[in-house]
Design an enzyme around this catalytic site. Structure first.
Site, PDB file in Angstrom:
ATOM      1  N   ARG A   1      18.801  14.253 -50.075  1.00 17.84           N
ATOM      2  CA  ARG A   1      17.561  14.082 -49.319  1.00 17.84           C
ATOM      3  C   ARG A   1      17.628  14.996 -48.086  1.00 17.84           C
ATOM      4  O   ARG A   1      18.653  15.018 -47.403  1.00 17.84           O
ATOM      5  CB  ARG A   1      17.370  12.611 -48.896  1.00 17.84           C
ATOM      6  CG  ARG A   1      17.219  11.677 -50.108  1.00 17.84           C
ATOM      7  CD  ARG A   1      16.710  10.308 -49.724  1.00 17.84           C
ATOM      8  NE  ARG A   1      15.316  10.354 -49.328  1.00 17.84           N
ATOM      9  CZ  ARG A   1      14.694   9.330 -48.730  1.00 17.84           C
ATOM     10  NH1 ARG A   1      15.357   8.214 -48.450  1.00 17.84           N
ATOM     11  NH2 ARG A   1      13.419   9.424 -48.388  1.00 17.84           N
TER      12      ARG A   1
ATOM     13  N   LYS B   1       9.279   8.069 -41.049  1.00 17.11           N
ATOM     14  CA  LYS B   1       8.455   7.800 -42.230  1.00 17.11           C
ATOM     15  C   LYS B   1       7.004   8.236 -42.037  1.00 17.11           C
ATOM     16  O   LYS B   1       6.434   8.031 -40.963  1.00 17.11           O
ATOM     17  CB  LYS B   1       8.543   6.304 -42.545  1.00 17.11           C
ATOM     18  CG  LYS B   1       7.727   5.809 -43.698  1.00 17.11           C
ATOM     19  CD  LYS B   1       7.984   6.544 -44.996  1.00 17.11           C
ATOM     20  CE  LYS B   1       9.443   6.592 -45.419  1.00 17.11           C
ATOM     21  NZ  LYS B   1       9.702   7.571 -46.494  1.00 17.11           N
TER      22      LYS B   1
ATOM     23  N   ASP C   1      14.425   9.510 -38.400  1.00 13.77           N
ATOM     24  CA  ASP C   1      15.277  10.200 -39.378  1.00 13.77           C
ATOM     25  C   ASP C   1      15.943  11.423 -38.772  1.00 13.77           C
ATOM     26  O   ASP C   1      17.001  11.852 -39.220  1.00 13.77           O
ATOM     27  CB  ASP C   1      14.463  10.600 -40.609  1.00 13.77           C
ATOM     28  CG  ASP C   1      14.151   9.358 -41.425  1.00 13.77           C
ATOM     29  OD1 ASP C   1      13.149   8.694 -41.127  1.00 13.77           O
ATOM     30  OD2 ASP C   1      14.963   9.030 -42.310  1.00 13.77           O
TER      31      ASP C   1
ATOM     32  N   ARG D   1      18.411   3.515 -48.732  1.00 15.37           N
ATOM     33  CA  ARG D   1      17.558   4.439 -47.989  1.00 15.37           C
ATOM     34  C   ARG D   1      17.613   4.049 -46.519  1.00 15.37           C
ATOM     35  O   ARG D   1      18.198   3.031 -46.157  1.00 15.37           O
ATOM     36  CB  ARG D   1      16.125   4.493 -48.550  1.00 15.37           C
ATOM     37  CG  ARG D   1      15.534   3.263 -49.158  1.00 15.37           C
ATOM     38  CD  ARG D   1      15.330   2.114 -48.219  1.00 15.37           C
ATOM     39  NE  ARG D   1      14.595   2.497 -47.045  1.00 15.37           N
ATOM     40  CZ  ARG D   1      14.604   1.832 -45.910  1.00 15.37           C
ATOM     41  NH1 ARG D   1      15.318   0.705 -45.786  1.00 15.37           N
ATOM     42  NH2 ARG D   1      13.936   2.234 -44.859  1.00 15.37           N
ATOM     43  N   GLY D   2      16.943   4.847 -45.674  1.00 16.80           N
ATOM     44  CA  GLY D   2      17.053   4.644 -44.227  1.00 16.80           C
ATOM     45  C   GLY D   2      18.150   5.585 -43.728  1.00 16.80           C
ATOM     46  O   GLY D   2      19.248   5.612 -44.307  1.00 16.80           O
ATOM     47  N   ALA D   3      17.838   6.334 -42.661  1.00 11.77           N
ATOM     48  CA  ALA D   3      18.723   7.422 -42.241  1.00 11.77           C
ATOM     49  C   ALA D   3      20.196   7.017 -42.071  1.00 11.77           C
ATOM     50  O   ALA D   3      21.085   7.607 -42.690  1.00 11.77           O
ATOM     51  CB  ALA D   3      18.169   8.055 -40.967  1.00 11.77           C
TER      52      ALA D   3
HETATM   53  O1  MRU Z   1      12.354   7.114 -47.148  1.00 11.70           O
HETATM   54  P1  MRU Z   1      13.176   6.145 -46.354  1.00 11.70           P
HETATM   55  O2  MRU Z   1      12.947   4.724 -46.737  1.00 11.70           O
HETATM   56  O3  MRU Z   1      14.639   6.522 -46.359  1.00 11.70           O
HETATM   57  O4  MRU Z   1      12.655   6.329 -44.868  1.00 11.70           O
HETATM   58  C1  MRU Z   1      13.215   5.528 -43.867  1.00 11.70           C
HETATM   59  C2  MRU Z   1      12.632   5.727 -42.526  1.00 11.70           C
HETATM   60  O5  MRU Z   1      11.786   6.563 -42.316  1.00 11.70           O
HETATM   61  C3  MRU Z   1      13.219   4.914 -41.408  1.00 11.70           C
HETATM   62  O6  MRU Z   1      12.246   4.584 -40.466  1.00 11.70           O
HETATM   63  C4  MRU Z   1      14.300   5.752 -40.709  1.00 11.70           C
HETATM   64  O7  MRU Z   1      15.219   6.228 -41.651  1.00 11.70           O
HETATM   65  C5  MRU Z   1      15.019   4.992 -39.664  1.00 11.70           C
HETATM   66  S1  MRU Z   1      16.089   3.789 -40.340  1.00 11.70           S
HETATM   67  C6  MRU Z   1      16.987   3.064 -39.112  1.00 11.70           C
END
Ligand code: MRU
Length: 341
Positions: free
Chosen positions: A88, A247, A236, A45-47
């Site tokens: 997603r 988030k 994101d 996960r994470g963009a």
């Molecule tokens: O639902 P997630 O864990 O994928 O959400 C992640 C976030 O919101 C992060 O802050 C965002 O992707 C930035 S990651 C460098």
């Protein structure tokens, strides 16, 4: 640190973030469907990490296409891309990476299919390497904004785990730490699935950076007490007007920061900017399942069965609450984000 995601002969290797920090385990996806499932289930996960993983999933899916003609190959690739796009909806890096992979196919009509499949693996690797390079640049620009002695609040996990390595918000923190600045971090636990407590705290602890986990609802009181000097979060998707999706809970932190006169920075690679999205109001927000809210991570119920639940995974912070956006090409006011891409 074990890589978040990597290409291997057996398939796409993913560090399973659902199990952290209790277990450090790598799962190997040997078809594109299991890569898509790993993204949906937040194993990765994470963009930026989602983008890199999707690219690897597409490269993997392409290897298994047994078509003879370019046209059939392109159709098969399009089908896989659509499935991957549906994993997603909010992080634009997913669509950015898929577009990069599609370009390789588009430009490869004169190549043999064997060669094209190799090119797709190479492109996925390049997306990974580009991400790490961008994160180091973000770190360098962002560290200039952090002063010796400061405590930085971060929300969710925008670290090595959320990217191909080094991190965006945590990249800024890592770079400031490497410059021997005497800093400390406050990590919001980040309900409902606790990326802050489970992942950010784990990463920073490994690097020896002083870190304190708080419940999300403690941030305001700590700001009022003067215990937080600056906020740095990831993103994101960044709209053309500088609004930022991140988030759920990021908006609350930004509003609190503004009320307390605390700088609020967003750190993100230019691949997170969606120039076609005029305003943050139009960013699609993923709604996740009720169980994430009604039970604690791991399963213990904390709400009555059958209760109504809202579980938006992201929120949008309007540009007016953001002090600056730290990118791989420099720092700018949110409203000027398009000048950097
Ligand atoms: O639902 P997630 O864990 O994928 O959400 C992640 C976030 O919101 C992060 O802050 C965002 O992707 C930035 S990651 C460098």
């Amino acid at each position: 640190m074990i890589p978040t995601v990597e290409w291997s002969e057996e398939g796409v290797r993913i560090l399973d973030q659902r199990l952290l920090p209790g277990k450090v385990e790598v799962c190997v996806c040997n078809n594109y469907q299991s890569v898509a499932q790993a993204i949906r289930e937040l194993r990765v996960r994470g963009a930026p990490a989602i983008g890199v993983t999707a690219a690897m999933g597409l490269a993997l899916g392409a290897q298994a296409l047994s078509t003879q003609s370019f046209q059939d190959f392109q159709e098969g690739f399009e089908r896989i891309s659509q499935e991957m796009s549906a994993t997603r909806p909010t992080a634009v890096n997913l669509f950015w990476a898929i577009d990069r992979m599609k370009q390789v196919v588009f430009q490869g009509s004169n190549e043999s299919l064997e060669r094209l499949k190799q090119r797709l693996i190479q492109e996925a690797q390049m997306i990974l390497e580009d991400d790490i390079r961008m994160n180091h640049a973000i770190g360098t620009f962002g560290a200039e904004l952090i002063r010796d002695g400061q405590t930085i609040l971060t929300h969710c996990n925008a670290g090595a785990l959320a990217t191909a390595g080094y991190g965006t918000a945590l990249g800024v923190i890592r770079s400031a730490w490497k410059q021997k600045k005497n800093i400390s971090v406050i990590a919001d636990e980040t309900r409902p699935v606790l990326q802050g407590a489970r992942l950010t705290a784990w990463e920073l602890q490994q690097d020896g950076i002083p870190t304190t986990v708080i419940t999300d609802n403690a941030a305001g009181a700590l700001m009022y007490q003067g215990k937080i000097h600056v906020c740095v979060v990831g993103a994101d998707r960044i709209a053309a007007n500088g609004d930022v999706a991140n988030k759920i809970g990021t908006y609350s932190v930004a509003v609190l920061a503004k009320v307390h006169g605390i700088p609020f920075y967003v750190a993100a690679p230019t691949s997170t900017v969606d120039a076609k999205m005029v305003s943050g109001k139009d960013i699609p927000i993923e709604q996740r399942s009720a169980d994430e809210v009604t039970s604690l991570y791991g399963g213990c119920p904390i709400a009555p069965a059958g209760i109504d639940v809202l579980n938006p995974a992201f929120d949008v912070t309007p540009a007016e609450y953001i002090t600056g956006i730290i990118t791989d090409r420099g720092v700018c006011a949110p409203q000027d984000i398009l000048t950097l891409i």
